[in-house]
Structure formats: structure tokens, C-alpha cells
Write an enzyme that holds these catalytic residues in place. Structure first.
Site, PDB file in Angstrom:
ATOM      1  N   ASP A  87      31.473 -13.749  -9.593  1.00 36.30           N
ATOM      2  CA  ASP A  87      30.741 -13.358 -10.812  1.00 36.30           C
ATOM      3  C   ASP A  87      30.544 -14.528 -11.782  1.00 36.30           C
ATOM      4  O   ASP A  87      30.862 -14.415 -12.984  1.00 36.30           O
ATOM      5  CB  ASP A  87      31.503 -12.236 -11.550  1.00 36.30           C
ATOM      6  CG  ASP A  87      31.880 -11.068 -10.655  1.00 36.30           C
ATOM      7  OD1 ASP A  87      31.078 -10.728  -9.770  1.00 36.30           O
ATOM      8  OD2 ASP A  87      32.972 -10.501 -10.842  1.00 36.30           O
ATOM      9  N   GLU A 107      23.969  -3.585 -11.197  1.00 34.10           N
ATOM     10  CA  GLU A 107      24.995  -4.250 -12.010  1.00 34.10           C
ATOM     11  C   GLU A 107      24.642  -5.726 -12.176  1.00 34.10           C
ATOM     12  O   GLU A 107      23.627  -6.204 -11.672  1.00 34.10           O
ATOM     13  CB  GLU A 107      26.377  -4.107 -11.357  1.00 34.10           C
ATOM     14  CG  GLU A 107      26.498  -4.781  -9.997  1.00 34.10           C
ATOM     15  CD  GLU A 107      27.842  -4.522  -9.311  1.00 34.10           C
ATOM     16  OE1 GLU A 107      28.700  -3.808  -9.853  1.00 34.10           O
ATOM     17  OE2 GLU A 107      28.023  -5.057  -8.187  1.00 34.10           O
TER      18      GLU A 107
HETATM   19  O1  FUB Z   1      34.011  -8.465  -9.843  1.00 33.29           O
HETATM   20  C1  FUB Z   1      34.034  -7.065  -9.993  1.00 33.29           C
HETATM   21  C2  FUB Z   1      32.655  -6.502  -9.901  1.00 33.29           C
HETATM   22  O2  FUB Z   1      32.063  -6.823  -8.659  1.00 33.29           O
HETATM   23  C3  FUB Z   1      31.691  -7.046 -10.915  1.00 33.29           C
HETATM   24  O3  FUB Z   1      31.869  -6.504 -12.172  1.00 33.29           O
HETATM   25  C4  FUB Z   1      30.412  -6.723 -10.277  1.00 33.29           C
HETATM   26  O4  FUB Z   1      29.305  -7.348 -10.830  1.00 33.29           O
HETATM   27  C5  FUB Z   1      30.683  -7.087  -8.844  1.00 33.29           C
HETATM   28  O5  FUB Z   1      30.467  -8.453  -8.614  1.00 33.29           O
END
Ligand code: FUB
Length: 323
Positions: free
Chosen positions: A16, A223
Site C-alpha cells: 500500500d 478500495e
Molecule cells: O493492506 C490492507 C488492505 O489491503 C488495504 O487497506 C487495501 O487497500 C489492500 O491493499
């Protein structure tokens, strides 16, 4: 820049990545993935991160340095677990780490921690930023100094549980033919301690001006929002989750509406995709992750980067991460 496309660091797992340039140096704010012995779940229990490390590079060609622990959840009063994908904003003469985590009730919220240095250590506020929820904050400081925060992620990130404006543990995604859920956007104060506007869900439209619908999984928001500005236009890029693409949409305004523009990156090894886009000395780079280092374990990822190119009309050239 050498086309790295290999893990930036290998002594810890990182994911991320939110990349920024300060004083000619690249700083990367990633999640710090760790082993987890429990079961994987739809709530993302296997993503059990506890702290943040800041990575930096003197230039794109230089080695990547781990500047050590910058913030640990033991030092954040409101957090119970899972410090997920952070971002950082420089505003009002200080560096603000903006991060999601579960509060003491297990609800994802977004908090802030502050430092005089881009590598921390960061001092967390006593409580999360009131009015926030869900995960994956992206903080965009516009040319006029206004600070915007975008956030939200489905499933583990609980975005679908906020459709009524209150947390509903039974909250579900919309029906297939309804507009897909989209990230929240609000303005932050310059000290990044509170929202100064009511969060709205930005609109993401198709080529006909209609909201992208839930069943359009190649294009709908899942997301990992990121906002950058290129040639005066605002680009909102994000992960499509179930179809594993990184895609973008463009607007004349930081709060949208955004119109779908295309695909940035084809799927990587591992379930999640999450990225950031940054300019360095006139070239553009995308930082992202895959699970190469762990041999494909979804929750043990590593940050990489590669150059990003635009066509003359402002569209982004799609990247195959393994070519
Ligand atoms: O790293 C945890 C979660 O996985 C993140 O919040 C999302 O964007 C995905 O990458």
C-alpha cells in the site's frame, strides 16, 4: 530511472505505498505486513499490521532505506488493531501521517499523527478524526493549500456498512444495477486534525455521464483511492478489488464528479492492488505492490515502482507489471 519492478526492500514485507517527494527525496509510506497465524477471512483478519516504517530514496536510482519504526499502535490510544494503508500530507509546516485502524469497537476509523520530520517519529492524536470511517485514506494538498482526504474500502474496509450514514454491521453493497459505492471525500483543516466539510461520496461516471454500477466490476470502485493532478486535471485512481485492476477517472474539480478514463495496471501476483502516483523531476512514477517476495501470499506483500506514461490527450498508458 532504472525500471525496478522488484521489491524495494526485502528485510520486511511492505504494501500500500503512498509516495511523496520532499526536498528532492522520495518518501514512501507503506503498510508493514506481518505474519498471521489465524484464518484468512472476508474481514481481512490476516492483514494484522501493527506499525509503520517510512522508506526513502535519495533519487529513483538510489537504494531504498528503511528509516525504522515511525509509529506503533501501542502509542495510539484509540486503536485496537490493524493499522492499514497510510498516507502522508505536508501542511502548515509539519508532516501528518493519516492512517486507518480499528477502534476499540472494531470499527475502522482514520487517525492522524504528526512530526517535524518526513520520517517521524510521529505523535498520534488521542482520538481518531471525528466523522471518519473505513480505510485507505489518501490526502491531497491542492496548489491553493487546501487539504482533501479521500477514503473508503469495501468488505474488510467496511465501506458498505456506512450507507445509511451510521455504522450498520449488516450493511450490504448496492444491487447489481445500482450505482457502485464510491470513496468519501472531505476537506481537512491545515493541521490535519479535523474535517472541515461534511464527507460526500464522490461520483464516478461512465462515458455517458451515468454512475458506474455495482456489477461493472472492471471499473467500479473497491478500495485504495489516490488523487494526483496532471495538466490541471484531477485524477482519481483506485483498485477494482475483485477484478484486481488499477484504474483511473478524471475531473476538473478535486471533489468530482470523475469520469472513468481507463486502466493503469493489469493484475499483480496476490489478491490486493494498491498504488500511488508521484512526479519526480518531470517524470511520473507509480508505486504499487505484489506478493513476489512471499511466493504469492496475499497478506505478505512488497512495494515496487515503475515509470508511468501519459498519452498526449492525458490518458494513462496501461502497464503490464511483468513485461
Ligand atoms: O493492506 C490492507 C488492505 O489491503 C488495504 O487497506 C487495501 O487497500 C489492500 O491493499
Amino acid at each position: 530511472m532504472s525500471e525496478q519492478r522488484r521489491p524495494l526492500v526485502t528485510h520486511i514485507y511492505t504494501a500500500d505505498p503512498s509516495a511523496h517527494v520532499f526536498d528532492g527525496k522520495i518518501y514512501i509510506y507503506p503498510s508493514h505486513d506481518i505474519e498471521h497465524t489465524g484464518k484468512d477471512s472476508m474481514e481481512g483478519d490476516e492483514y494484522a499490521m501493527e506499525d509503520y516504517h517510512v522508506l526513502s530514496m535519495d533519487s529513483p536510482e538510489a537504494d531504498c532505506v528503511d528509516n525504522g519504526e515511525a509509529l506503533h499502535m501501542r502509542d495510539v490510544k484509540w486503536v485496537s488493531k490493524q493499522m492499514w494503508a497510510p498516507d502522508l500530507a505536508y501542511s502548515d509546516g509539519a508532516y501528518h501521517l493519516i492512517f486507518p485502524a480499528r477502534d476499540k469497537e472494531g470499527i475502522f476509523r482514520i487517525g492522524a499523527a504528526h512530526s517535524d520530520s518526513p520520517v517521524g517519529p510521529f505523535k498520534a492524536d488521542d482520538d481518531y478524526i471525528q466523522g471518519t470511517c473505513s480505510i485507505d485514506p489518501c490526502v491531497f494538498v491542492d496548489d491553493d493549500g487546501k487539504v482533501y482526504v479521500y477514503y473508503g474500502g469495501l468488505w474488510g474496509g467496511q465501506l458498505e456498512k456506512w450507507r445509511t450514514g451510521k455504522f450498520d454491521p449488516e450493511g450490504k453493497e448496492p444491487a447489481d444495477d445500482e450505482p457502485a459505492l464510491t470513496p468519501f471525500c472531505a476537506r481537512l483543516n491545515s493541521g490535519c486534525t479535523e474535517l472541515v466539510t461534511k464527507p460526500i461520496n464522490v461520483r464516478i461516471l461512465d462515458e455517458n455521464g451515468n454512475d458506474i454500477i455495482k456489477s461493472d466490476e472492471d471499473r467500479r470502485y473497491f478500495e485504495g483511492p489516490w488523487v494526483h493532478k496532471y495538466n490541471g486535471k484531477y485524477y482519481l485512481s483506485y483498485s477494482t478489488g475483485t477484478t484486481h485492476y488499477l484504474v483511473y477517472a478524471i475531473s476538473d474539480s478535486p471533489m468530482g464528479p470523475f469520469t472513468y478514463g481507463g486502466r493503469i495496471m493489469e493484475p499483480v501476483l496476490g489478491w490486493t492492488t494498491h498504488h500511488s502516483i508521484v512526479e519526480y523531476e518531470g517524470k511520473w512514477y507509480i508505486f504499487y505492490h505484489d506478493s513476489e517476495l512471499s511466493g504469492g501470499k496475499n497478506h505478505l506483500r512488497n512495494v515496487k515502482y515503475t515509470e508511468l506514461h501519459y498519452d498526449p490527450d492525458g490518458s494513462i498508458v496501461t502497464i503490464d507489471p511483468y513485461k
